[in-house]
Design an enzyme around this catalytic site. Structure first.
Site, PDB file in Angstrom:
ATOM      1  N   ASP A  72     -10.822   2.950   4.492  1.00 11.33           N
ATOM      2  CA  ASP A  72     -11.249   1.556   4.376  1.00 11.33           C
ATOM      3  C   ASP A  72     -12.774   1.448   4.281  1.00 11.33           C
ATOM      4  OD1 ASP A  72      -9.441  -0.589   4.264  1.00 11.33           O
ATOM      5  OD2 ASP A  72      -8.866  -0.327   6.362  1.00 11.33           O
ATOM      6  N   GLN A  86      -4.571  -1.608   9.764  1.00  8.93           N
ATOM      7  CA  GLN A  86      -4.482  -2.912   9.110  1.00  8.93           C
ATOM      8  C   GLN A  86      -5.084  -3.993  10.011  1.00  8.93           C
ATOM      9  OE1 GLN A  86      -3.596  -3.391   5.960  1.00  8.93           O
ATOM     10  NE2 GLN A  86      -3.862  -5.601   6.084  1.00  8.93           N
ATOM     11  N   LYS A 130       0.840  -1.199   0.000  1.00 10.00           N
ATOM     12  CA  LYS A 130       0.000   0.000   0.000  1.00 10.00           C
ATOM     13  C   LYS A 130       0.878   1.254   0.000  1.00 10.00           C
ATOM     14  CE  LYS A 130      -3.773  -2.486   2.241  1.00 10.00           C
ATOM     15  NZ  LYS A 130      -4.563  -2.754   3.458  1.00 10.00           N
TER      16      LYS A 130
HETATM   17  N1  GUN Z   1      -6.937  -6.951   6.113  1.00 12.08           N
HETATM   18  C1  GUN Z   1      -7.345  -7.678   5.056  1.00 12.08           C
HETATM   19  N2  GUN Z   1      -7.965  -6.872   4.152  1.00 12.08           N
HETATM   20  C2  GUN Z   1      -7.942  -5.628   4.665  1.00 12.08           C
HETATM   21  C3  GUN Z   1      -8.422  -4.371   4.185  1.00 12.08           C
HETATM   22  O1  GUN Z   1      -9.013  -4.241   3.112  1.00 12.08           O
HETATM   23  N3  GUN Z   1      -8.203  -3.317   5.015  1.00 12.08           N
HETATM   24  C4  GUN Z   1      -7.574  -3.445   6.220  1.00 12.08           C
HETATM   25  N4  GUN Z   1      -7.428  -2.362   6.959  1.00 12.08           N
HETATM   26  N5  GUN Z   1      -7.124  -4.601   6.683  1.00 12.08           N
HETATM   27  C5  GUN Z   1      -7.302  -5.686   5.912  1.00 12.08           C
END
Ligand code: GUN
Length: 294
Positions: free
Chosen positions: A121, A98, A54
């Protein structure tokens, strides 16, 4: 019998188109660039790798990012106080925590602490609620990416039977909300299946579009899938492999078995994965605009 030609729906061209557009828009902005803060707790291998991807993608499109790493034993209060600080920081547009978080931290408490305007998110209560009300909001990245992929490959959803094998707040539930919207790439009949669903193959075999996200590597072959269906494979499992990394990534679909039987399939890796990151960049740009509003 003549076998069907199964199209492979690669995510990269879709992600590239989104990222090119975000990069162009970012470069035309006056003043500071959009910025996003990533919060990671502990050293889970997959989370470390996702956050790195990311951050790399952000820098490629001109978005500033910072990653805050907390020890596995960090308290919920510590994480919440950092979120409060970032919510107030006028130089931060997006906040992403995350997941998964360690068990001693109440995930929903943390997600609902993020300012909805900075919630890239789309996991806060406010943004989830807006999505189900059919209102414009910051939409969770993986389901938003799936809809972008369907649009790109002109796979319509109107009146179709869509079956989603996942009931999480990250994939299954928000995707159902998107596909139920009164819009061109909505108007589907949506069924969600999960670990307690009875007669799973009977239900999945009815799907015109089958979305798999249950982490059962190569479990879904012809017994679960209707001939001519479109299969969107969101499953990501690490399985032991005789290679440098010691593992390989596998999806939920048995791609070998389905080739020549279904209309289209997203590959794993290289399908939905790149789209999740691209949609995060798009959401960060949107959060930047939302934060500029009085
Ligand atoms: N863990 C797995 N997929 C995601 C996501 O799309 N966002 C976040 N913050 N954590 C994740």
């Amino acid at each position: 019998m003549c076998a069907r030609k199964t199209r492979i729906l690669f995510g990269k061209p879709v992600a590239d188109a989104i990222l090119t557009s975000v990069k162009g828009e970012v470069s035309a902005l006056k003043g500071r660039p959009p910025s996003v803060a990533f919060l990671r707790v502990g050293d889970d291998g997959a989370s470390v790798s996702y956050v790195k991807q990311k951050a790399k993608c952000a820098s490629e499109v001109g978005i500033r990012s910072e990653t805050r790493i907390f020890d596995e034993t960090a308290t919920e209060e510590r994480l919440l106080s950092e979120i409060v600080r970032l919510n107030k920081d006028p130089n931060v547009d997006g906040i992403l925590v995350q997941l998964p978080l360690p068990k001693h931290i109440h995930t929903l408490n943390v997600l609902r602490a993020v300012d909805p305007k900075k919630d890239v998110d789309g996991f806060s209560d406010v943004n989830c609620g807006r999505l189900w009300q059919g209102e414009c909001s910051l939409i969770p990245c993986t389901p938003a990416g799936i809809v972008e992929l369907l649009k790109y490959y002109r796979i319509t959803t109107e009146g179709k039977q869509v079956v989603i094998v996942n009931r999480s707040s990250i994939v299954g539930k928000p995707l159902a909300a998107l596909l139920l919207r009164h819009s061109e790439f909505g108007n589907a009949t949506v069924t969600i299946c999960h670990s307690y669903t009875q007669n799973l193959p009977e239900i999945t075999k009815q799907a015109d579009i089958l979305v798999l996200a249950c982490g059962e590597p190569h479990a879904f072959g012809r017994d679960y899938v209707k001939e001519g269906a479109v299969v969107i494979d969101v499953g990501i499992s690490r399985v032991p492999a005789d290679n440098e990394r010691g593992y390989a990534i596998q999806g939920d679909a048995d791609a070998e078995a389905l080739r020549g039987y279904i209309d289209a399939l997203t590959p794993v890796p290289g399908g939905i994965g790149p789209l999740t990151v691209a949609m995060l960049m798009k959401n960060t740009l949107q959060a930047y605009y939302l934060c500029q509003q009085p």
